[in-house]
Structures are given as C-alpha cells and as structure tokens.
Design an enzyme around this catalytic site. Structure first.
Site, short mmCIF file in Angstrom:
data_model
loop_
_atom_site.label_atom_id
_atom_site.label_comp_id
_atom_site.label_asym_id
_atom_site.label_seq_id
_atom_site.Cartn_x
_atom_site.Cartn_y
_atom_site.Cartn_z
N ASN A 9 15.05 26.20 47.18
CA ASN A 9 14.78 25.71 45.84
C ASN A 9 13.28 25.40 45.77
O ASN A 9 12.83 24.41 46.30
CB ASN A 9 15.62 24.44 45.58
N LYS A 11 11.55 24.61 43.31
CA LYS A 11 11.20 23.59 42.30
C LYS A 11 10.00 24.07 41.48
O LYS A 11 9.87 25.27 41.24
CB LYS A 11 10.98 22.24 42.99
N HIS A 95 21.06 19.66 39.61
CA HIS A 95 20.23 19.08 40.67
C HIS A 95 19.91 17.63 40.30
O HIS A 95 19.76 17.30 39.13
CB HIS A 95 18.94 19.90 40.82
N GLU A 97 17.29 16.04 40.35
CA GLU A 97 16.08 15.88 39.54
C GLU A 97 16.38 16.19 38.07
O GLU A 97 15.80 15.58 37.18
CB GLU A 97 14.96 16.77 40.10
N GLY A 173 13.12 15.00 49.61
CA GLY A 173 11.66 14.87 49.59
C GLY A 173 11.14 13.61 50.27
O GLY A 173 9.97 13.27 50.14
N SER A 213 15.60 16.99 52.85
CA SER A 213 14.72 16.98 54.03
C SER A 213 15.26 17.81 55.18
O SER A 213 15.11 17.45 56.34
CB SER A 213 14.43 15.54 54.48
#
Ligand code: 13P
Length: 251
Positions: A9, A11, A95, A97, A173, A213
């Site tokens: 991904n 992003k 997701h 986010e 992240g 991560s």
C-alpha cells in the site's frame, strides 16, 4: 491451503516516474513468483503507468480506495469500472486512514465491498482496533463489529473473493508491530467470526493479511503463524529491496 498474499500500500507516495521505477524493480525480482500473490497498490495517478510496467508478469495491481456508485456527480471519486479498465484486480477498502480522516464507516465500507465484487474486483477489507480500544480490553468487540458490518449481506461466494487485512491502528507507521502471538490471536478470532457468519469452508479459504510496521525483520515470523496469510505493507513497500524480502518471507 491458502496461498499467501502480500500487498504494498503505497499510500500518498510516488510520482509516476518514481512508481515506474519501483514497479520495474519489483517485477525484475518477483515477476516470475508463483508461490505468493503479489499486489502493488499505487496512488490513482500512477495506476496506469504501473499497470503497463508490470504487464506480462505475475505481479498484480490494486487501488487504495474507490466509490460505490458506478458513475455520476461525485467530484474527486473513482469507480470500480475505471479501475478495472486499468487492469486492477484488487482494491483496498476501509483502511484505518480512510476511517479516521475521511469518516468511512462500516456501512460505507460495506457498500464499497459490494460494488467492488459486482465489478469483479477483489476487496482487501481492513479492520483493526486503536490503542485505546486495545487497552480497554475491547479489541474483539471492535473487530467483530467491523467484520460483521463491512461484510454484511455477502453470500459465501462473495466472501471467498474477499481478503481481510488485520491492521491494529497502533502498529501502523509507528514501528510498533503486534507480536506474532498478539496478531495470531486476533486472526484466529476473525477466522472464527467467518465460520459463524458463513461456514467452515469459507473460514478456511478466506485469506487474512497482517498489516502494521511489517518489515523484513519480522515478516517471516508473523506470516509463519497458522492464521496469518500474508501482509499489507506500508512504509517497507516503498523500497523494492524491503518489499521483495518480505514477499520472500511468505514462501
Ligand atoms: P506501515 O507498514 O507503514 O506500518 O503501514 C501499514 C499499513 O497501513 C498498510 O496498509
């Protein structure tokens, strides 16, 4: 046996030129890999270029989001058919986010999942608890609500086309990975939910990725857990070397 699936991904990263370079490097290393489903999810602007770059290889293409309607006055949105036209076969939906910054609810995710399936796109449906929810002992309750809500009204035939991605929000992240045991526990819980929603055959065939991560140093151990069937990779997918190593860790 479930075939592992590792998706990058990207992003909101990579210009078209950078995306071509990264996709070409991944294709060089993994273009012939048949043991793992490999999916690259660039930003919308780079999908066509990446599609052309990976053509003729086993590396596949996905998007990071889409709208549930077929067309119309939805400024800034992209439809499933537009993604299919560029040879996307997957789409990441819900997701954290998107949920956090763009207000996506389970009901919205559910509409998108249905639209993706109707267009022959495989949804990668993301779920995961926040740190606050985990510390309050609410992880299973949160996951159950998200799984049941996002996958509402799907038939067993639809369900087996879906991929689930367990991404604990506190691990995204942050450099903090769930331990293999922590992740396995939630993955087994999710598989139990699928059994309850549908049946044993569905539960055994749906692939559940871990995300948060994941990097070369921890990927093999995470994906070695019985209910972890691959990874959804953010930061470590932005560099060919680390992404390739993670994919090799899935074999
Ligand atoms: P990181 O791998 O950067 O933690 O991101 C995970 C993620 O959100 C993938 O969708």
């Amino acid at each position: 046996m479930r075939k592992p699936i590792v998706a990058g991904n990207w992003k909101m990263n990579k210009t078209v030129a950078e995306a071509i370079e990264l996709a070409a490097a991944i294709k060089r290393e993994l273009g012939d890999c048949k043991d793992v489903d490999i999916v690259l999810c660039p930003p919308f602007t780079a999908i066509q270029a990446v599609s052309e770059t990976i053509t003729g290889s086993h590396v596949d293409l996905g998007a990071q989001n889409m709208h549930w309607e077929k067309s119309g006055a939805f400024t800034g949105e992209i439809s499933a058919a537009m993604l299919r036209e560029l040879y996307c076969h997957y789409v990441i939906l819900g997701h954290s986010e998107r949920r956090q910054y763009f207000g996506e609810t389970d009901a919205i995710v559910n509409k998108k999942v249905k639209a993706a399936l109707a267009a022959n796109l495989k949804p990668i449906v993301c779920i995961g608890e926040t740190l606050e929810e985990r510390e309050a002992g609410r992880t299973e309750e949160v996951i159950e609500t998200q799984v049941r809500g996002s996958l509402a009204d799907l038939t067993p035939r639809d369900l087996v086309e879906c991929i689930l991605a367990y991404e604990p929000v506190w691990a995204i992240g942050t450099g903090k990975t769930a331990t293999p045991e922590q992740a396995q526990e939630v993955h087994a819980f999710i598989r139990g939910l699928l059994r309850d929603i549908a049946d044993e055959a569905v539960a055994q065939s749906v692939r559940i990725q871990y995300g948060g991560s994941m990097k070369p140093a921890n990927a093999r151990e995470l994906m070695g857990q019985p209910d972890i069937d691959g990874g959804l990779i953010g930061g470590a997918a932005l560099e060919a070397r680390s992404f390739v190593e993670i994919v090799r860790g899935a074999i």
